[in-house]
Design a protein around this motif. Sequence first.
Motif, mmCIF file in Angstrom:
data_model
loop_
_atom_site.group_PDB
_atom_site.id
_atom_site.type_symbol
_atom_site.label_atom_id
_atom_site.label_comp_id
_atom_site.label_asym_id
_atom_site.label_seq_id
_atom_site.Cartn_x
_atom_site.Cartn_y
_atom_site.Cartn_z
ATOM 1 N N GLU A 185 0.828 -1.199 0.000
ATOM 2 C CA GLU A 185 0.000 0.000 0.000
ATOM 3 C C GLU A 185 0.869 1.259 0.000
ATOM 4 O O GLU A 185 1.922 1.312 0.639
ATOM 5 C CB GLU A 185 -0.920 0.023 1.212
ATOM 6 C CG GLU A 185 -1.963 -1.075 1.202
ATOM 7 C CD GLU A 185 -2.930 -0.924 2.358
ATOM 8 O OE1 GLU A 185 -3.725 0.037 2.336
ATOM 9 O OE2 GLU A 185 -2.872 -1.756 3.282
ATOM 10 N N ASP A 247 -3.331 0.278 -3.692
ATOM 11 C CA ASP A 247 -3.219 -1.042 -3.054
ATOM 12 C C ASP A 247 -2.914 -2.040 -4.162
ATOM 13 O O ASP A 247 -3.795 -2.402 -4.943
ATOM 14 C CB ASP A 247 -4.524 -1.397 -2.344
ATOM 15 C CG ASP A 247 -4.412 -2.669 -1.504
ATOM 16 O OD1 ASP A 247 -3.673 -3.597 -1.925
ATOM 17 O OD2 ASP A 247 -5.065 -2.741 -0.447
ATOM 18 N N SER A 248 -1.649 -2.443 -4.265
ATOM 19 C CA SER A 248 -1.256 -3.318 -5.365
ATOM 20 C C SER A 248 -1.744 -4.741 -5.189
ATOM 21 O O SER A 248 -1.760 -5.516 -6.148
ATOM 22 C CB SER A 248 0.272 -3.324 -5.518
ATOM 23 O OG SER A 248 0.899 -3.823 -4.349
ATOM 24 N N ARG A 250 -4.903 -5.490 -3.882
ATOM 25 C CA ARG A 250 -6.299 -5.401 -4.326
ATOM 26 C C ARG A 250 -6.413 -4.914 -5.772
ATOM 27 O O ARG A 250 -7.483 -4.969 -6.369
ATOM 28 C CB ARG A 250 -7.084 -4.444 -3.428
ATOM 29 C CG ARG A 250 -7.280 -4.925 -2.006
ATOM 30 C CD ARG A 250 -7.984 -3.851 -1.203
ATOM 31 N NE ARG A 250 -8.272 -4.281 0.150
ATOM 32 C CZ ARG A 250 -9.412 -4.848 0.540
ATOM 33 N NH1 ARG A 250 -10.377 -5.026 -0.346
ATOM 34 N NH2 ARG A 250 -9.584 -5.213 1.783
ATOM 35 N N ARG A 251 -5.290 -4.397 -6.319
ATOM 36 C CA ARG A 251 -5.260 -3.842 -7.677
ATOM 37 C C ARG A 251 -6.260 -2.706 -7.818
ATOM 38 O O ARG A 251 -7.069 -2.653 -8.748
ATOM 39 C CB ARG A 251 -5.538 -4.929 -8.717
ATOM 40 C CG ARG A 251 -4.420 -5.924 -8.862
ATOM 41 C CD ARG A 251 -3.198 -5.254 -9.438
ATOM 42 N NE ARG A 251 -1.953 -5.982 -9.135
ATOM 43 C CZ ARG A 251 -0.757 -5.431 -9.153
ATOM 44 N NH1 ARG A 251 -0.626 -4.152 -9.413
ATOM 45 N NH2 ARG A 251 0.318 -6.135 -8.878
ATOM 46 N N GLU A 252 -6.160 -1.730 -6.874
ATOM 47 C CA GLU A 252 -7.070 -0.605 -6.937
ATOM 48 C C GLU A 252 -6.345 0.693 -6.592
ATOM 49 O O GLU A 252 -5.373 0.721 -5.826
ATOM 50 C CB GLU A 252 -8.265 -0.796 -6.012
ATOM 51 C CG GLU A 252 -7.948 -0.727 -4.537
ATOM 52 C CD GLU A 252 -9.194 -0.846 -3.661
ATOM 53 O OE1 GLU A 252 -10.228 -1.343 -4.138
ATOM 54 O OE2 GLU A 252 -9.110 -0.440 -2.485
ATOM 55 N N ARG A 254 -7.405 4.539 -5.262
ATOM 56 C CA ARG A 254 -8.422 5.451 -4.743
ATOM 57 C C ARG A 254 -7.871 6.866 -4.817
ATOM 58 O O ARG A 254 -6.719 7.094 -4.465
ATOM 59 C CB ARG A 254 -8.805 5.081 -3.304
ATOM 60 C CG ARG A 254 -9.550 3.746 -3.204
ATOM 61 C CD ARG A 254 -9.924 3.427 -1.772
ATOM 62 N NE ARG A 254 -10.692 2.202 -1.684
ATOM 63 C CZ ARG A 254 -12.012 2.116 -1.763
ATOM 64 N NH1 ARG A 254 -12.724 3.228 -1.949
ATOM 65 N NH2 ARG A 254 -12.641 0.972 -1.679
ATOM 66 N N GLN A 292 -12.667 5.391 -7.291
ATOM 67 C CA GLN A 292 -11.909 4.147 -7.317
ATOM 68 C C GLN A 292 -11.657 3.728 -8.767
ATOM 69 O O GLN A 292 -12.566 3.765 -9.601
ATOM 70 C CB GLN A 292 -12.671 3.034 -6.586
ATOM 71 C CG GLN A 292 -11.919 1.720 -6.506
ATOM 72 C CD GLN A 292 -12.679 0.696 -5.673
ATOM 73 O OE1 GLN A 292 -13.472 1.051 -4.799
ATOM 74 N NE2 GLN A 292 -12.436 -0.580 -5.934
ATOM 75 N N HIS A 293 -10.409 3.349 -9.068
ATOM 76 C CA HIS A 293 -10.017 2.953 -10.410
ATOM 77 C C HIS A 293 -9.155 1.694 -10.341
ATOM 78 O O HIS A 293 -8.526 1.418 -9.317
ATOM 79 C CB HIS A 293 -9.218 4.069 -11.096
ATOM 80 C CG HIS A 293 -9.931 5.381 -11.154
ATOM 81 N ND1 HIS A 293 -10.955 5.631 -12.043
ATOM 82 C CD2 HIS A 293 -9.770 6.520 -10.427
ATOM 83 C CE1 HIS A 293 -11.392 6.860 -11.870
ATOM 84 N NE2 HIS A 293 -10.695 7.420 -10.891
ATOM 85 N N PRO A 294 -9.088 0.932 -11.431
ATOM 86 C CA PRO A 294 -8.207 -0.243 -11.448
ATOM 87 C C PRO A 294 -6.742 0.181 -11.469
ATOM 88 O O PRO A 294 -6.394 1.253 -11.966
ATOM 89 C CB PRO A 294 -8.596 -0.961 -12.743
ATOM 90 C CG PRO A 294 -9.180 0.105 -13.610
ATOM 91 C CD PRO A 294 -9.859 1.060 -12.684
ATOM 92 N N TRP A 295 -5.887 -0.669 -10.928
ATOM 93 C CA TRP A 295 -4.441 -0.433 -10.906
ATOM 94 C C TRP A 295 -3.735 -1.714 -11.332
ATOM 95 O O TRP A 295 -3.982 -2.774 -10.778
ATOM 96 C CB TRP A 295 -3.978 -0.029 -9.517
ATOM 97 C CG TRP A 295 -2.486 0.174 -9.423
ATOM 98 C CD1 TRP A 295 -1.549 -0.762 -9.100
ATOM 99 C CD2 TRP A 295 -1.783 1.387 -9.691
ATOM 100 N NE1 TRP A 295 -0.294 -0.207 -9.129
ATOM 101 C CE2 TRP A 295 -0.405 1.113 -9.489
ATOM 102 C CE3 TRP A 295 -2.176 2.669 -10.064
ATOM 103 C CZ2 TRP A 295 0.575 2.094 -9.659
ATOM 104 C CZ3 TRP A 295 -1.203 3.640 -10.227
ATOM 105 C CH2 TRP A 295 0.154 3.354 -10.026
ATOM 106 N N GLN A 296 -2.864 -1.606 -12.327
ATOM 107 C CA GLN A 296 -2.120 -2.760 -12.820
ATOM 108 C C GLN A 296 -0.622 -2.511 -12.676
ATOM 109 O O GLN A 296 -0.166 -1.362 -12.663
ATOM 110 C CB GLN A 296 -2.451 -3.028 -14.301
ATOM 111 C CG GLN A 296 -3.914 -3.259 -14.584
ATOM 112 C CD GLN A 296 -4.466 -4.478 -13.874
ATOM 113 O OE1 GLN A 296 -3.763 -5.476 -13.662
ATOM 114 N NE2 GLN A 296 -5.743 -4.412 -13.501
#
Length: 360
Positions: A185, A247-248, A250-252, A254, A292-296
């Motif tokens: 995080e 949060d890598s 949860r792949r999200e 904020r 909230q958005h996706p994170w890759q």
Amino acid sequence: MNLATPLPALSPDAFRQQRFAIGEPSEIAAARRAGTTLARRIGFDDVRAGQLAIVISEAATNIVKHAGHGEILLRKVTRGGASGIEVLAIDKGPGMRNVAQYMEDGQSTAGTYGVGLGAIRRLSQEFDLYSLPGLGTVLMMVVWGPSANAAIPTAPDWQIGAVCLPLASEEVSGDAWNVVCEGHELSLMMADGLGHGPHAAQASETASALLENSAPGLAPMPGAFLKLAHAALGGTRGAAMAVAHVDSERRELRYAGVGNIAACTFDAGQCRHLLSHNGIVGSNLRKVQEFQHPWQTGTLLVMHSDGLHTRWDLDQYPGLSHCHPALIAAVLYRDFTRGRDDVGVVVLREHLAHDALEAA
């Protein structure tokens, strides 16, 4: 606010950079002396201080020889209990058509022995370069001082690059940023104090300290943090502010923002602009909304103040998105600074398979 009230002392290591115009030998010497002074202050031994001096001298000399003029930016970085100094060398010169060729000793674009780039790479524990013909060159070097185990710090989970500088007529920047991370995080904050100068810096650095004091438990979620900051900045001019929490696991991602901090993510060639609402944290907080958005892995997050134009496009710079975030921040600063305000730009990426740097 009573502007006659004395301001608290500002932290000398609060993510600050020193900027040196480079165009003649005396300016090269000034940058080298400043680097040596900073190295001594943070505990470099004679060997590492000497290496840093050579790195700065060679990088600045290359600017004068090949571009005529440019800039050297210096700042302290930390990782795992070790301290280092990051050097950014920035110019708008002719650039290089074959970077690999000119990294070899004996190659030069100015009719002299091309030992500079090779020496810089050997003496820096971390190194990256971006150059385009006709558009200039940016170098990123880090020289690490002695650590407890005398080893170079291992690569972190996150890569962070930044340029944060005051208006030319000011000594301190009204822009500030900070980051706290724990495992998978990370929370990243950028603030732009209203106006510029020490009173603007007071507002933005109050926000920076608030985030810092949230470690090691990390900051609250971005929306909650902005509300906390609104109360904390009540005695200041106030600031535009944005906070991202990644949060890598949860792949999200904020995100929440108030005011004129611009933010966007780049993932697989797609750009997503992140929304901020109008208002001033600490003065006129109209609405706080968290998104909230996706994170890759490999996603880039770019945040910057309005000291940077918003019309930039990474697609104009082939290969830049794969470079260290410090180079991305430096190129955006070089080509899109408005020049009439403080400027701050921070670039974040989750650690990839090559050398990385976490700034602090």
